[in-house]
Motif scaffolding. Structure first.
Motif, PDB file in Angstrom:
ATOM      1  N   VAL A 216       1.922   2.270 -11.771  1.00  0.00           N
ATOM      2  CA  VAL A 216       2.357   2.187 -10.375  1.00  0.00           C
ATOM      3  C   VAL A 216       3.421   3.243 -10.134  1.00  0.00           C
ATOM      4  CG1 VAL A 216       3.392   0.693  -8.610  1.00  0.00           C
ATOM      5  CG2 VAL A 216       1.969  -0.328 -10.422  1.00  0.00           C
ATOM      6  N   ASP A 217       3.264   4.020  -9.074  1.00  0.00           N
ATOM      7  CA  ASP A 217       4.295   4.988  -8.682  1.00  0.00           C
ATOM      8  C   ASP A 217       4.096   5.295  -7.203  1.00  0.00           C
ATOM      9  OD1 ASP A 217       6.203   7.030 -10.609  1.00  0.00           O
ATOM     10  OD2 ASP A 217       5.887   7.666  -8.539  1.00  0.00           O
ATOM     11  N   VAL A 218       5.050   6.048  -6.635  1.00  0.00           N
ATOM     12  CA  VAL A 218       4.914   6.429  -5.224  1.00  0.00           C
ATOM     13  C   VAL A 218       4.361   7.846  -5.080  1.00  0.00           C
ATOM     14  CG1 VAL A 218       6.709   4.859  -4.383  1.00  0.00           C
ATOM     15  CG2 VAL A 218       7.331   7.168  -5.129  1.00  0.00           C
ATOM     16  N   LEU A 219       4.215   8.572  -6.189  1.00  0.00           N
ATOM     17  CA  LEU A 219       3.733   9.955  -6.129  1.00  0.00           C
ATOM     18  C   LEU A 219       2.391  10.084  -6.846  1.00  0.00           C
ATOM     19  CD1 LEU A 219       7.038  11.888  -6.982  1.00  0.00           C
ATOM     20  CD2 LEU A 219       5.992  11.615  -4.726  1.00  0.00           C
ATOM     21  N   ASP A 220       1.395  10.637  -6.145  1.00  0.00           N
ATOM     22  CA  ASP A 220       0.069  10.808  -6.754  1.00  0.00           C
ATOM     23  C   ASP A 220       0.118  11.709  -7.980  1.00  0.00           C
ATOM     24  OD1 ASP A 220      -1.358   9.129  -5.112  1.00  0.00           O
ATOM     25  OD2 ASP A 220      -1.726  10.681  -3.600  1.00  0.00           O
ATOM     26  N   ARG A 221       1.018  12.701  -7.947  1.00  0.00           N
ATOM     27  CA  ARG A 221       1.120  13.620  -9.078  1.00  0.00           C
ATOM     28  C   ARG A 221       1.478  12.866 -10.364  1.00  0.00           C
ATOM     29  NH1 ARG A 221       3.573  19.040  -8.341  1.00  0.00           N
ATOM     30  NH2 ARG A 221       4.572  18.121  -6.555  1.00  0.00           N
ATOM     31  N   LYS A 222       2.387  11.885 -10.237  1.00  0.00           N
ATOM     32  CA  LYS A 222       2.788  11.117 -11.415  1.00  0.00           C
ATOM     33  C   LYS A 222       1.683  10.166 -11.853  1.00  0.00           C
ATOM     34  CE  LYS A 222       7.592  11.451 -11.470  1.00  0.00           C
ATOM     35  NZ  LYS A 222       8.791  10.723 -11.823  1.00  0.00           N
ATOM     36  N   LEU A 223       0.934   9.658 -10.891  1.00  0.00           N
ATOM     37  CA  LEU A 223      -0.188   8.785 -11.249  1.00  0.00           C
ATOM     38  C   LEU A 223      -1.268   9.576 -11.980  1.00  0.00           C
ATOM     39  CD1 LEU A 223      -0.299   6.638  -8.003  1.00  0.00           C
ATOM     40  CD2 LEU A 223       0.560   5.965 -10.260  1.00  0.00           C
ATOM     41  N   GLU A 224      -1.371  10.861 -11.646  1.00  0.00           N
ATOM     42  CA  GLU A 224      -2.309  11.731 -12.360  1.00  0.00           C
ATOM     43  C   GLU A 224      -1.870  11.893 -13.827  1.00  0.00           C
ATOM     44  OE1 GLU A 224      -5.183  12.922 -11.469  1.00  0.00           O
ATOM     45  OE2 GLU A 224      -5.345  13.884 -13.441  1.00  0.00           O
ATOM     46  N   PHE A 225      -0.545  12.093 -14.059  1.00  0.00           N
ATOM     47  CA  PHE A 225      -0.043  12.120 -15.446  1.00  0.00           C
ATOM     48  C   PHE A 225      -0.417  10.816 -16.152  1.00  0.00           C
ATOM     49  CE2 PHE A 225       3.563  14.979 -13.820  1.00  0.00           C
ATOM     50  CZ  PHE A 225       3.001  16.125 -14.344  1.00  0.00           C
ATOM     51  N   ALA A 226      -0.232   9.701 -15.448  1.00  0.00           N
ATOM     52  CA  ALA A 226      -0.489   8.389 -16.055  1.00  0.00           C
ATOM     53  C   ALA A 226      -1.955   8.255 -16.448  1.00  0.00           C
ATOM     54  CB  ALA A 226      -0.084   7.281 -15.084  1.00  0.00           C
ATOM     55  N   ARG A 227      -2.849   8.717 -15.567  1.00  0.00           N
ATOM     56  CA  ARG A 227      -4.289   8.639 -15.904  1.00  0.00           C
ATOM     57  C   ARG A 227      -4.602   9.463 -17.138  1.00  0.00           C
ATOM     58  NH1 ARG A 227      -5.352   7.765 -10.492  1.00  0.00           N
ATOM     59  NH2 ARG A 227      -4.994   9.951  -9.994  1.00  0.00           N
ATOM     60  N   ARG A 228      -4.004  10.690 -17.187  1.00  0.00           N
ATOM     61  CA  ARG A 228      -4.261  11.558 -18.340  1.00  0.00           C
ATOM     62  C   ARG A 228      -3.744  10.937 -19.644  1.00  0.00           C
ATOM     63  NH1 ARG A 228      -1.771  17.120 -16.925  1.00  0.00           N
ATOM     64  NH2 ARG A 228      -2.150  16.775 -14.733  1.00  0.00           N
ATOM     65  N   LEU A 229      -2.666  10.148 -19.524  1.00  0.00           N
ATOM     66  CA  LEU A 229      -2.082   9.549 -20.728  1.00  0.00           C
ATOM     67  C   LEU A 229      -2.701   8.196 -21.071  1.00  0.00           C
ATOM     68  CD1 LEU A 229       1.617  10.595 -20.096  1.00  0.00           C
ATOM     69  CD2 LEU A 229       0.252  11.251 -22.066  1.00  0.00           C
ATOM     70  N   GLY A 230      -3.669   7.748 -20.274  1.00  0.00           N
ATOM     71  CA  GLY A 230      -4.392   6.548 -20.682  1.00  0.00           C
ATOM     72  C   GLY A 230      -4.322   5.344 -19.770  1.00  0.00           C
ATOM     73  N   ALA A 231      -3.720   5.483 -18.584  1.00  0.00           N
ATOM     74  CA  ALA A 231      -3.755   4.357 -17.642  1.00  0.00           C
ATOM     75  C   ALA A 231      -5.203   4.117 -17.234  1.00  0.00           C
ATOM     76  CB  ALA A 231      -2.906   4.661 -16.410  1.00  0.00           C
ATOM     77  N   THR A 232      -5.626   2.857 -17.182  1.00  0.00           N
ATOM     78  CA  THR A 232      -7.010   2.567 -16.811  1.00  0.00           C
ATOM     79  C   THR A 232      -7.161   2.418 -15.305  1.00  0.00           C
ATOM     80  OG1 THR A 232      -6.624   0.208 -17.169  1.00  0.00           O
ATOM     81  CG2 THR A 232      -7.513   1.462 -19.022  1.00  0.00           C
ATOM     82  N   ALA A 233      -6.055   2.202 -14.601  1.00  0.00           N
ATOM     83  CA  ALA A 233      -6.073   2.141 -13.136  1.00  0.00           C
ATOM     84  C   ALA A 233      -4.695   2.540 -12.640  1.00  0.00           C
ATOM     85  CB  ALA A 233      -6.407   0.723 -12.655  1.00  0.00           C
ATOM     86  N   THR A 234      -4.624   3.029 -11.392  1.00  0.00           N
ATOM     87  CA  THR A 234      -3.326   3.413 -10.830  1.00  0.00           C
ATOM     88  C   THR A 234      -3.202   2.860  -9.412  1.00  0.00           C
ATOM     89  OG1 THR A 234      -4.227   5.509 -10.018  1.00  0.00           O
ATOM     90  CG2 THR A 234      -3.167   5.555 -12.180  1.00  0.00           C
ATOM     91  N   ILE A 235      -1.946   2.631  -9.011  1.00  0.00           N
ATOM     92  CA  ILE A 235      -1.661   2.133  -7.657  1.00  0.00           C
ATOM     93  C   ILE A 235      -0.563   2.995  -7.056  1.00  0.00           C
ATOM     94  CG2 ILE A 235      -0.746   0.190  -6.309  1.00  0.00           C
ATOM     95  CD1 ILE A 235      -1.759  -1.656  -8.602  1.00  0.00           C
ATOM     96  N   ASN A 236      -0.838   3.584  -5.888  1.00  0.00           N
ATOM     97  CA  ASN A 236       0.219   4.285  -5.168  1.00  0.00           C
ATOM     98  C   ASN A 236       0.960   3.252  -4.321  1.00  0.00           C
ATOM     99  OD1 ASN A 236       1.717   5.636  -3.105  1.00  0.00           O
ATOM    100  ND2 ASN A 236       0.642   7.518  -3.667  1.00  0.00           N
TER     101      ASN A 236
END
Ligand SMILES: [Zn+2]
Ligand SMILES: [Zn+2]
Length: 367
Positions: A216-236
């Motif tokens: 979970v974050d407010v910035l899509d750019r950071k959620l993209e880092f999270a996906r690359r590092l293994g998050a299975t889902a993200t929430i803006n």
């Protein structure tokens, strides 16, 4: 000797100065710093929001090469690579002896204030002003004098930037999952905030075998880092209601919610979103700046647990070498957290980029 360093003479006054560094005392070592991580705590301190007050030299994530040692030093040798542990425990107080060296009783009066463990400083400006060592580390400097308990040796095949951020962000984030929460394999997890600590929490969730892992974050750019590092889902969190989105993705809420922000809104969301009997772990430094109201009903009527985590509940002398070995074994891709390097002179830009969410982690490197 002289060293170029990032100096905070007064709140919000950042300068790069050539300052005087005294020789290490009996229990101290001088390190030629090769990498220094740029952490939110440094920025909070620049703004006067944490306990250590200027004048001081910033920086607490660091790694380098031991150059000189005091007479009592036995833990490290000149030429050895070391990373900085900013909690050099005394190993004699009740907290240390009961297995919690991250809560050692000597920290409030020394390290948090910015004095070395003996209460002194080895740093002063060219015009004679004594400077504190931020968190007893002062790593945003070509050279730093630290207590030998702050110097953790690591193997030559580990890059300095990886070692530097392992000493704070990675220890704090991974430790929150595997030491504070002890999240079991298969448990569902969410991480709030995707800065260096939040992304390290995510790596910790992977290491523990959590599934799913929701970032979970407010910035899509950071959620993209999270996906690359293994998050299975993200929430803006700007575009979605975090609590209902987390519940929908986990059929009733994550069993573990890790809050790397520690603000009133994130703690409240975490407590509401966690599954019944779920666990919320707060490690974010906002909680140190401002008291927050707790929605206690969620704790009591649903049997939830709210845990604080300081330095990942680490026993630094044991856990920092273990994290380095996990990196070497390919189980903890710390190198993927480092997205940009900066020269010492670009420290203001590094802080601006951190605030803008440009990096997973920025690191100052020295040549
Ligand atoms: Zn830090
Ligand atoms: Zn102690």
């Amino acid at each position: 000797m002289k060293t170029r360093a990032v100096v905070v003479r007064a709140v919000n006054q950042l300068s790069i100065e050539t300052v005087e560094l005294d020789a290490p005392q009996a229990d101290e070592v001088r390190v030629r710093v090769r990498a220094a991580g740029v952490c939110h705590s440094d920025l909070h301190t620049l703004r006067g929001e944490l306990r250590a007050q200027p004048p001081l030299v910033l920086g607490h994530e660091g790694a380098g090469i031991v150059e000189a040692i005091g007479d009592n030093v036995t833990r490290v040798k000149p030429g050895e690579r070391v990373l900085v542990n900013w909690l050099p425990a005394d190993n004699t107080c009740p907290a240390c002896l009961s297995g919690h060296p991250n809560l050692c009783e000597r920290f409030p009066k020394t390290i948090f204030q910015g004095w070395l463990p003996d209460g002194g400083s080895r740093l002063k400006t060219s015009d004679g002003v004594t400077l504190k060592h931020y968190l007893g580390a002062a790593t945003m400097s070509e050279y730093s004098v630290i207590d030998q308990a702050s110097a953790i040796p690591f193997p030559d095949d580990v890059p300095f930037d990886v070692a530097a951020i392992t000493g704070c962000a990675v220890a704090t984030g991974v430790g929150a999952v595997i030491h504070t929460a002890r999240a079991p394999a298969g448990s569902s997890a969410a991480v709030i905030g995707c800065g260096g600590v939040g992304l390290s929490m995510l790596l910790g969730c992977r290491l523990a075998g959590c599934h799913p892992i929701i970032a979970v974050d407010v910035l899509d750019r950071k959620l993209e880092f999270a996906r690359r590092l293994g998050a299975t889902a993200t929430i803006n969190a700007r575009q979605n209601d975090v609590v209902s989105a987390l519940r929908a993705l986990t059929r009733g809420g994550p069993e573990y919610v890790f809050d790397s922000v520690g603000a009133a809104t994130t703690i409240a969301s975490a407590l509401q979103a966690a599954a019944p009997a779920g666990t919320v772990v707060v490690a974010g430094m906002h909680a140190a700046i401002k008291d927050v109201a707790i929605p206690a009903g969620a704790l009591i009527f649903q049997n939830k647990r709210l845990l604080g985590s300081f330095y990942g509940s680490a026993r630094p002398q044991v856990d920092l070498p273990q994290l380095i070995e996990l990196y070497r074994a390919g189980k903890l891709p710390v190198d993927e957290l480092v997205t940009q390097h900066y020269a010492l002179d670009a420290v203001a830009q590094a802080f601006a980029d951190m605030e803008a969410g440009v990096n997973a982690r920025g690191v100052i490197t020295f040549e």
